[in-house]
Structures are given as structure tokens and as C-alpha cells.
Design a protein around this motif. Structure first.
Motif, short mmCIF file in Angstrom:
data_model
loop_
_atom_site.label_atom_id
_atom_site.label_comp_id
_atom_site.label_asym_id
_atom_site.label_seq_id
_atom_site.Cartn_x
_atom_site.Cartn_y
_atom_site.Cartn_z
N TYR A 183 58.93 57.24 93.72
CA TYR A 183 60.12 58.08 93.89
C TYR A 183 60.33 58.90 92.63
CZ TYR A 183 61.04 55.18 97.95
OH TYR A 183 60.94 54.54 99.16
N MET A 184 60.48 60.21 92.82
CA MET A 184 60.62 61.13 91.71
C MET A 184 62.09 61.39 91.41
SD MET A 184 57.65 63.77 92.96
CE MET A 184 56.09 63.15 93.61
N ALA A 185 62.35 61.88 90.22
CA ALA A 185 63.72 62.16 89.80
C ALA A 185 64.38 63.19 90.69
CB ALA A 185 63.73 62.62 88.34
N SER A 186 63.60 64.08 91.27
CA SER A 186 64.14 65.13 92.13
C SER A 186 64.55 64.61 93.50
CB SER A 186 63.10 66.23 92.31
OG SER A 186 61.92 65.70 92.93
N GLY A 187 64.25 63.34 93.79
CA GLY A 187 64.51 62.79 95.11
C GLY A 187 63.30 62.83 96.02
N ASP A 188 62.21 63.42 95.56
CA ASP A 188 60.98 63.46 96.35
C ASP A 188 60.32 62.08 96.35
OD1 ASP A 188 61.61 66.09 96.51
OD2 ASP A 188 59.77 66.84 95.57
N ARG A 189 59.44 61.87 97.33
CA ARG A 189 58.69 60.62 97.42
C ARG A 189 57.23 60.91 97.69
NH1 ARG A 189 58.90 56.27 102.29
NH2 ARG A 189 57.86 58.05 103.27
N LEU A 190 56.37 60.26 96.95
CA LEU A 190 54.93 60.32 97.17
C LEU A 190 54.48 58.93 97.60
CD1 LEU A 190 52.25 61.94 96.96
CD2 LEU A 190 52.06 61.05 94.62
N GLY A 199 43.02 55.80 105.27
CA GLY A 199 44.06 55.98 104.27
C GLY A 199 44.91 57.20 104.56
N PHE A 200 45.92 57.40 103.73
CA PHE A 200 46.81 58.55 103.89
C PHE A 200 47.47 58.89 102.56
CE2 PHE A 200 49.65 54.97 104.26
CZ PHE A 200 50.81 55.40 103.64
N VAL A 201 47.93 60.12 102.47
CA VAL A 201 48.77 60.59 101.38
C VAL A 201 49.93 61.34 102.00
CG1 VAL A 201 48.96 62.01 99.30
CG2 VAL A 201 46.82 60.79 99.79
N SER A 202 51.16 60.94 101.66
CA SER A 202 52.35 61.56 102.24
C SER A 202 53.31 61.97 101.13
CB SER A 202 53.03 60.59 103.21
OG SER A 202 54.20 61.16 103.77
N TRP A 203 53.82 63.18 101.23
CA TRP A 203 54.77 63.69 100.24
C TRP A 203 56.01 64.19 100.97
CZ3 TRP A 203 55.38 69.25 98.59
CH2 TRP A 203 56.33 69.36 97.56
N THR A 204 57.16 63.67 100.59
CA THR A 204 58.43 64.09 101.16
C THR A 204 59.21 64.84 100.09
OG1 THR A 204 58.49 62.18 102.63
CG2 THR A 204 60.56 63.34 102.26
N HIS A 205 59.56 66.08 100.39
CA HIS A 205 60.24 66.96 99.44
C HIS A 205 61.62 67.31 99.96
CE1 HIS A 205 61.16 70.10 96.65
NE2 HIS A 205 61.07 71.06 97.56
N ARG A 206 62.64 67.04 99.17
CA ARG A 206 64.00 67.40 99.52
C ARG A 206 64.25 68.84 99.06
NH1 ARG A 206 67.62 65.87 103.15
NH2 ARG A 206 67.01 63.69 102.75
N SER A 235 66.80 70.79 99.93
CA SER A 235 68.22 70.90 99.64
C SER A 235 68.89 69.68 100.25
CB SER A 235 68.79 72.19 100.22
OG SER A 235 68.83 72.12 101.65
N PRO A 236 70.19 69.49 100.03
CA PRO A 236 70.85 68.36 100.70
C PRO A 236 70.71 68.38 102.21
CG PRO A 236 72.23 69.20 98.94
CD PRO A 236 71.08 70.16 99.06
N GLN A 237 70.49 69.56 102.78
CA GLN A 237 70.37 69.67 104.24
C GLN A 237 68.93 69.58 104.72
OE1 GLN A 237 72.23 73.17 105.93
NE2 GLN A 237 71.20 72.92 107.90
N TYR A 238 68.00 70.16 104.01
CA TYR A 238 66.63 70.30 104.50
C TYR A 238 65.65 69.41 103.72
CZ TYR A 238 68.37 74.49 106.83
OH TYR A 238 69.07 75.37 107.62
N ARG A 239 64.67 68.90 104.43
CA ARG A 239 63.57 68.19 103.79
C ARG A 239 62.27 68.59 104.46
NH1 ARG A 239 65.57 63.92 107.13
NH2 ARG A 239 63.96 63.12 108.54
N LEU A 240 61.20 68.50 103.71
CA LEU A 240 59.86 68.84 104.18
C LEU A 240 58.94 67.68 103.88
CD1 LEU A 240 57.85 71.03 105.28
CD2 LEU A 240 57.47 71.66 102.88
N GLU A 241 58.15 67.29 104.88
CA GLU A 241 57.19 66.20 104.68
C GLU A 241 55.80 66.66 105.09
OE1 GLU A 241 56.27 61.59 106.05
OE2 GLU A 241 58.21 62.51 106.46
N SER A 242 54.83 66.32 104.28
CA SER A 242 53.44 66.63 104.60
C SER A 242 52.61 65.35 104.46
CB SER A 242 52.89 67.71 103.67
OG SER A 242 53.00 67.32 102.32
N THR A 243 51.70 65.15 105.40
CA THR A 243 50.87 63.94 105.41
C THR A 243 49.43 64.32 105.75
OG1 THR A 243 52.73 62.58 106.15
CG2 THR A 243 50.53 61.66 106.40
N VAL A 244 48.52 63.82 104.96
CA VAL A 244 47.09 63.94 105.24
C VAL A 244 46.55 62.52 105.40
CG1 VAL A 244 44.85 64.74 104.40
CG2 VAL A 244 46.90 66.07 103.90
#
Length: 668
Positions: A369-376, A425-432, A434-443
Motif C-alpha cells: 500500500y502506497m502513501a497515495s492510497g494506491d495498491r500494488l 501469476g499476476f500483477v495488479s495495480w489499483t490507482h485512486r 480522486s475520492p470518486q474515481y479509481r482505476l485498476e489494471s491487472t496482467v
């Protein structure tokens, strides 16, 4: 509590999920909530008609479809992937059905009352639930009951009636205990007749089923629980219009033992050790429940699975780590026996020649978990697969194959033993955003080994291929989601490039239907929306679109669902609730027919729209009544997905016509 629901409530759960990072993970508890996780006290959640089994229950989820062969035994399909492309786990146990033709997929043995929560993971987003799972993972889970100090018991009794098929259902969930332990008993019985489709034609779909589950848990120490359970499901006189046979009986027994221990510190914070055993005995024949044909056949089968998992939770400098190992060993045996005439008792074919598939895996996944609220999140697993068949040299003693062996049917592909080393296996990144929107990408990469049917089926019209390579799925997925107080939506797009896709061809000539490795693509979109119009009204919408392509010859893959959508409006005020939902499917013209590209599709399937109504009233905190009408306008329709019988013939089975239902539930 009754675990039944409408397409609306599933769409609500998916879109409003706050514990899932994207729409691809849907968690629902019993009763179905309007948020992703809800306590058992929230009994005001939306409910609709009772489901016949777990597959029927699941296919109202956006992106999930299912093929029908009879009144139950709905085989789920997630984003165009099916059968062993899905990991289906029943409270920690793998159970593989006893019918080579999947009269009884694992979801058949999931009595609706027996599980507290269903988790649907679309695509490959975790490595801790076993090998494969390229299409997704379906978890039917139970929760440890919690009791108040002044009330050491809880219970629910439910009675339901479905008019079209004259189905009577009775269930009970009873538990007693304390903070030191518990005992829980769950039972359900259903007796269903044939239903009428929208044309008024009788569909041979009757069945009788009974399930019982006994669970016990003991707190061995402050942080240690030992839990054991036994499940028994019996199915009798199950009719299948979509097959050349019916099932006089299909029984399963499942045993589980679980140890859950949390530590007070150190590298390992929690340890979960689980072992299980599931046995399935199944019989199908073409004479005891229907007018006998000239060649009377019976196929007694067995499918026994033993396995376990060791799962450890750790934390490394703020990183969450889950790691461990699992093992499953499935043994299947099935023969086609000639039951009448001078050849009675002889073997005319072998569906499973004593096939054992062992899969042992090592896995781990870590979240940062990153300081920005993102998750890898990153996960990987290795699986050692060992396959052996013990009856491939056995001689057929009757019918047109007399004197041959399964190895003769396989030809140059004969191989009694296989070993595979599979990496996923997989790699997933969740990016916030804004408080309303989030983007997730998974390979991701997932590898699925061929099952017993695909490798070793040996009948006159259906032939396995022992030399099949495992499927290798390489997937990319992007999810954009928005959440506000009144409006939530999510849009997921995915692309799956499959090397060595295991493709079954149609039975067109004396050589029979067979399996081959091809290269394929699967890609599509899932969209879900929930709008809280006001404090009483809620609108929801779900849309799913998937396409499948054979990259070798640029034709369509067989058995791909068409564009589907649901639109639902629900009203709730005080003790009264009501809802209407509209299920829509476009016509499916992108098909692979037997006479065209040697595929399994029956036809180009027309589209349909079906309207369902439901209403309910809570007399008090303990007693509630629900009722409704499905397929209000008596539409004649069928899902595009169909089944093939043991002779290679494909058929679509029409869904029920207008169906009224009622359910009375008492809680204490």
C-alpha cells in the motif's frame, strides 16, 4: 436464512462494494445485501425467487451465464469460460461431479441454504485458491456463528413453493453454542415436477434432492479454532431433456477439518490448515426413467477428491503476504455398460478409465500500500501436475467397439501418464484517481491442465486426447469505477490471449467428437451501475459482452454467450418491498456450428427479454413473506449455451415459462 435473490441485488452488491478493489470481486452474504459485506442481522436485504442450485443462483451476476440440461445442474460460465476453467470451491473443498457429461457440475451440490456467502472472482486475480482458474473462482463459504451471551442459539426455517414446476422446498438452519464452540445443522429438501416453457410444452425437468450438513467448532485456545463438517447431498430421479440419459441417483459426501490459529506476534500472524475429502457416486441410464431405446445403456461413475491447503498470513515491513501450499487428488472411473439383450453386462465404452490427476502447488501473493492510497499486488504459483490412467488397455466387451481398447481409440496419441510443471501469476495495480474515481489494471498468466474427460474419454462418438497440452491464459484487464453517495458504476474491459486452448469438436463422422489444442482469444466488457434515486427507490443496470475467436482459422469459438443486460427497479418502505427486473439477451449470430466450423453450437440463437416481479412484507423481526412472478409474459426462450449428450448430440433446453412463487421465512 433463505439464500435467493434477483439480478438486481447482485448488481447492487457488485457496484457498491467497498471492500473489493474493483467490480471483478463480488462478495455477497446471506441474505443478499445492497453492499458487498453485511452482517447476518441485516435481514431486510433484497430477495427474489428461490434458486434450484448454485449455478442457477450465480447466473444473474453480470458476466456470469450458465447452460441448462434439466431442472437443475446449471453449469456456470464466466466471461465465456466454463467447466474446469473455473475453480469452484465449496467451503474450502474441491468437488468434481460424477457425470462425464456434467449432469452434476460442482454447483449442483451447493444447497442454497447451506452457505453463508458466495464470492465470485472474475478472471485470474488470486493464486491462493488453487491451480487454473483462468475464467474465475467461485467460492461458496460458511461463516463461524456468533451468539449473544443471553441467547446461545439461532435458527431459520423457510418454506417455498414454485407453481410452474409444482416445486416444494423446505429448509432449516439451526445452531447453538457459545464463545467456546458451536454445533450447526443445515438441511434442505426439494421435490420438483416438470415445468412448462413459454410455448406451453412440458420440459422433462423433475427431480428430488435432499441435503444435510453438520458442523461443529471448538475453541482450543484464545486464538485457535478447530472446525469439522460433514455434508451429504442426495439427488434422485433427475430428468434431463438435454441429454440422451437421465440420472436415477447422484450422491455426494464431503468431510472437512480446519484449524485456524492466530499468533500474538512474529513473522507468521495467522495459520490456516485445511483438509477435505469429497466422494461422488452417480448413475445415468437411458431406460429406468424414460422409454427405453433399442440399445439400453447405463453408466455408473465415481469421482473422489482428496486435498488440503496450508495458508499463512505474514507482514513484512508493512507488506501483507499470503503464502503456502495446496494439494488435490481427483480419481474418476466410469464405464458405459450395455444393460439389455444378449450383450447385457458388457462394456461398450469407457468414459473415465480409472484416471487420477494430482496437483500440488506452492503459492504466494504480496500487497503493498502506497502513501497515495494506491495498491500494488503481486502473486505467483507453481503447480506440479501428475496424471495417470489405469484402464486404457482394457478391452471393450460389447457394442460396436468390441475388441478395442481406449488406447486404440486414442490412436497415436495414447499416453497413460503425464507430468506438467505449470507457472502462473499476476500483477495488479489499483490507482485512486480522486475520492470518486479509481482505476485498476491487472496482467496475469494462468495455466489449466486438461481434465479426465478431455484426456481419456473413450466411447464410440466421443474421444479424448491424452497428449493435450495445458491451456496458457495471458490476460490484461482494466477497470474504471466511480463511487458517490447516490450513484456508483464500474466498467471493466479485458483481453485474454490463450495458447493451447482445449477445443472440443462436433461429432460428424465415425471418428467421433475429439479434443485439440488451438490458439484463441477471449475479450469483452462488463458494466454495472446502481443509482439510489431517493430513499425508497433504487435503479440498477448490468451489461456483459464477450467474444471468442479461434486464432488458428479465424472462426468463432463455440458456446460464447451473447450480449446480455439487466435493468431493475426496487422500492422499499418500512416493512414492504417490491421490485421489477428486466433480463435482456441479444441474438447470438457469431456461432460455430457442427456443419460449419465443426463446433458445438446448435443454432444462431434469437434474443429475448424477460420481465420478473417480486414483493415482500416483514410481519415483524421474525416472520417475512415473499412472492413473485418470473417470466411475467410467458416468453419462450433459451440461453444460447447448450449441452452435448453422450452421443455427441447438442440441444438447447427452454427456460421455464410464467412461474409464480412464494416463500415464508421464520427466524429465531
Amino acid at each position: 436464512m433463505k439464500f435467493s435473490y434477483s439480478g438486481l441485488s447482485l448488481a447492487v452488491a457488485a457496484a457498491l462494494s467497498t471492500c473489493a478493489m474493483a467490480q471483478d470481486i463480488l462478495e455477497v452474504t446471506r441474505p443478499l445485501p445492497i453492499s458487498a459485506v453485511i452482517s447476518s442481522d441485516d435481514t431486510e436485504a433484497l430477495q427474489a425467487a428461490p434458486a434450484s442450485d448454485g449455478g442457477d443462483l450465480l447466473r444473474t451476476i453480470t458476466g456470469v451465464s450458465g447452460s441448462r440440461m434439466g431442472g437443475r445442474g446449471i453449469d456456470p460460465v464466466v466471461r465465456g469460460q466454463k467447466q474446469n476453467q473455473l475453480n469452484i470451491i465449496l467451503d474450502g473443498a474441491y468437488l468434481y461431479g460424477g457425470c462425464p457429461n456434467r449432469m452434476d457440475p460442482p454447483t449442483t451440490y451447493t444447497a442454497a441454504e447451506s452457505y453463508d456467502r458466495v464470492t465470485v472472482i472474475k478472471g485470474n486475480r488470486s493464486v491462493i485458491h488453487g491451480p487454473g482458474g483462468s475464467g474465475g473462482t467461485l467460492l461458496f463459504e460458511r461463516e463461524r456463528p456468533v451468539f449473544d451471551s443471553d441467547k446461545p442459539y439461532r435458527g431459520q426455517i423457510s418454506a417455498a413453493y414454485i407453481g410452474n414446476s409444482d416445486t416444494a422446498n423446505l429448509s432449516a438452519d439451526l445452531a447453538t453454542g457459545s464463545e467456546r464452540g458451536y454445533v450447526r445443522f443445515i438441511t434442505e429438501t426439494s421435490d420438483a415436477g416438470n415445468y412448462d416453457d413459454g410455448n406451453g410444452d412440458v420440459v422433462r425437468s423433475s427431480y428430488q434432492t435432499e441435503s444435510n450438513a453438520l458442523l461443529a467448532g471448538f475453541r482450543l485456545a484464545d486464538r485457535t479454532w478447530l472446525e469439522a463438517s460433514y455434508d451429504q447431498v442426495s439427488e434422485d430421479d433427475v430428468l434431463f431433456p438435454g441429454a440422451g440419459m437421465d440420472s436415477p441417483y447422484s450422491d455426494s459426501d464431503t468431510w472437512r477439518l480446519k484449524l485456524d490459529h492466530s499468533t500474538s506476534g512474529g513473522f507468521v500472524e495467522r495459520v490456516r490448515a485445511e483438509v477435505y475429502r469429497s466422494d461422488v457416486n452417480h448413475l445415468m441410464d437411458n431406460y429406468s426413467l424414460r422409454t427405453p431405446s433399442m440399445m439400453m445403456m447405463a453408466a455408473p461413475t465415481s469421482s473422489d477428491t482428496t486435498g488440503g491447503r496450508l495458508l499463512l498470513d505474514s507482514r513484512i515491513t508493512g507488506h501483507e503476504l499470503q503464502w503456502g501450499m495446496d494439494h488435490q487428488e481427483n480419481s474418476r472411473d466410469a464405464s458405459a455398460m450395455i444393460a439389455g439383450g444378449m450383450m447385457a453386462g458388457t462394456v461398450g465404452g469407457i468414459q473415465w478409465p480409472d484416471v487420477t490427476i494430482k496437483q500440488t502447488g506452492l503459492f504466494g501473493e504480496i500487497s503493498h500500500y502506497m502513501a497515495s492510497g494506491d495498491r500494488l499486488k503481486v502473486g505467483a504459483r507453481y503447480d506440479l501436475v501428475r496424471v495417470d490412467a489405469g484402464r486404457t488397455d482394457e478391452v471393450f466387451t460389447g457394442g460396436g467397439l468390441a475388441g478395442q481398447t481406449p488406447n486404440d481409440r486414442y490412436g497415436a496419441n495414447a499416453d497413460d501418464s503425464t507430468r506438467e510443471h505449470n507457472l502462473s501469476g499476476f500483477v495488479s495495480w489499483t490507482h485512486r484517481i480522486s475520492p470518486q474515481y479509481r482505476l485498476e489494471s491487472t496482467v496475469s498468466r494462468s495455466v489449466r491442465t486438461a481434465d479426465a474427460t478431455e484426456r481419456y474419454m473413450a466411447t464410440s462418438t466421443w474421444i479424448g486426447n491424452p497428449s493435450l497440452d495445458p491451456e496458457q491464459h495471458h490476460q490484461l484487464e482494466l477497470v474504471l469505477a466511480s463511487e458517490t453517495a447516490d450513484l456508483s458504476w464500474s466498467l471493466a474491459g479485458y483481453y485474454n490471449r490463450v495458447d493451447d486452448y482445449i477445443n472440443r469438436t462436433a461429432s460428424l463422422n465415425a471418428t467421433g467428437s475429439h479434443y485439440e489444442n488451438i490458439d484463441a482469444d477471449l475479450y469483452g466488457l462488463d458494466f454495472e451501475l446502481v443509482w439510489q434515486i431517493n430513499e425508497n427507490l433504487q435503479l440498477s443496470n448490468g451489461i456483459a459482452w464477450v467474444k471468442g475467436r479461434n486464432r488458428d482459422d479465424n472462426t468463432h469459438l463455440s458456446q460464447i454467450p451473447p450480449l446480455t443486460a439487466t435493468l431493475a427497479l426496487d422500492y422499499r418502505r418500512a416493512a414492504f418491498k417490491a421490485g421489477v427486473d428486466w433480463e435482456i439477451a441479444a441474438q447470438q449470430n457469431e456461432v460455430c456450428l457442427a456443419g460449419g466450423c465443426n463446433g458445438l453450437d446448435v443454432r444462431k440463437t434469437p434474443g429475448y427479454g424477460v420481465l420478473n416481479l417480486n414483493a415482500g412484507y416483514d410481519f415483524n423481526a421474525s416472520v417475512s413473506l415473499a412472492a413473485g412472478v418470473n417470466n411475467l409474459f410467458d416468453k419462450a426462450y433459451a440461453y444460447h449455451l447448450n449441452r452435448e449428450d453422450a452421443l455427441g448430440n447438442s440441444a438447447q433446453v427452454n427456460e421455464p415459462g410464467r412461474t409464480g412463487w412464494m416463500r415464508l421465512t421464520a427466524r429465531f
